[in-house]
Enzyme design. Sequence first.
Site, PDB file in Angstrom:
ATOM      1  N   ASP A  85       0.823  -1.213   0.000  1.00 42.89           N
ATOM      2  CA  ASP A  85       0.000   0.000   0.000  1.00 42.89           C
ATOM      3  C   ASP A  85       0.857   1.263   0.000  1.00 42.89           C
ATOM      4  OD1 ASP A  85       0.864  -0.195   2.617  1.00 42.89           O
ATOM      5  OD2 ASP A  85      -1.144  -0.321   3.499  1.00 42.89           O
ATOM      6  N   SER A  86       2.188   1.086   0.047  1.00 43.40           N
ATOM      7  CA  SER A  86       3.095   2.217  -0.141  1.00 43.40           C
ATOM      8  C   SER A  86       2.937   2.832  -1.525  1.00 43.40           C
ATOM      9  CB  SER A  86       4.550   1.774   0.058  1.00 43.40           C
ATOM     10  OG  SER A  86       4.874   0.695  -0.809  1.00 43.40           O
ATOM     11  N   LYS A  95      -1.034  -9.526   2.783  1.00 45.72           N
ATOM     12  CA  LYS A  95      -0.274  -9.104   3.958  1.00 45.72           C
ATOM     13  C   LYS A  95      -1.162  -8.232   4.827  1.00 45.72           C
ATOM     14  CE  LYS A  95       3.182  -6.074   3.755  1.00 45.72           C
ATOM     15  NZ  LYS A  95       2.718  -4.987   4.689  1.00 45.72           N
ATOM     16  N   GLU A 114       9.347  -4.522  10.719  1.00 45.00           N
ATOM     17  CA  GLU A 114       9.737  -3.202  10.227  1.00 45.00           C
ATOM     18  C   GLU A 114      10.204  -2.279  11.342  1.00 45.00           C
ATOM     19  OE1 GLU A 114       8.146   0.540   7.485  1.00 45.00           O
ATOM     20  OE2 GLU A 114       6.928  -1.290   7.636  1.00 45.00           O
TER      21      GLU A 114
END
EC number: 2.1.2.11
Length: 257
Positions: free
Chosen positions: A42-43, A116, A185
């Site tokens: 979704d980046s 994800k 992350e």
Amino acid sequence: MLPSELVKYKKNSQKIIALTAWDSISGSLAEQSGADIVLVGDSLAMVCLGYKSTLPVTLENMIYHTNAVSRGFSREIEEHSLLVCDMPFLTYQCGEDKAVEYAGKIIKNTYAKAVKIEGAEPEVQTVISRLIRMGIPVMGHLGLTPQSYLNLGLKKQGLKKESYEKIKRDALSLEKLGCFSIVLEHIPELLAKEIQTDLEIPTIGIGAGVFCDGQVRVTADLLGLSDKQPPFCKPIVDGKKYFGEKLKEWVTSERLS
């Protein structure tokens, strides 16, 4: 490649490499690079849609771009890199039935073989468990979770003892639920190392040090195309400057010709 095959990579101490993609060209580049996983993250909200965060991205956006990415793949569906699609904000926090419906749309309408999902709150764990039981593979995502930035910010996670231990517990919970891998992350390297040791499924790091079973990067960050470069990703080229200068040279030469 199937999601279940990634466990073999960990058992054989074979590093897993993942790159993001958002259209046919980036999909082709990522797959031809030899990356094991191509993630339609979704980046893409910031990379190609001009948003300031991932929150505005819709399910329709993700399906559209995942299909565009897959059209850039050169190999047959059974042979190409594992294609994973992010579930965007508020598509899995809206109850089990809706989450199954939305994840099902991704799997049925694209070539993605997994989704994800960020976080491990009780409600999210319930959804993950249901999806896996329904036959939809799930990749987890812990640490800095961009969809939660309004509450948690975009800072490094796991620095305090309580947060450190929670991330460890959450990782074990996600493995128990049946996630085939977990993205870690922007967490301390030692924490990532402990999680990697504790889990049988592979961990894929981004800003989590060198001890994860694999690494994932936003391709635009690697190529130096992003407006805001994350501290944990060193570009391999200053793409914005390089391509900007080349385009200016071409425009100038064409005007003079």
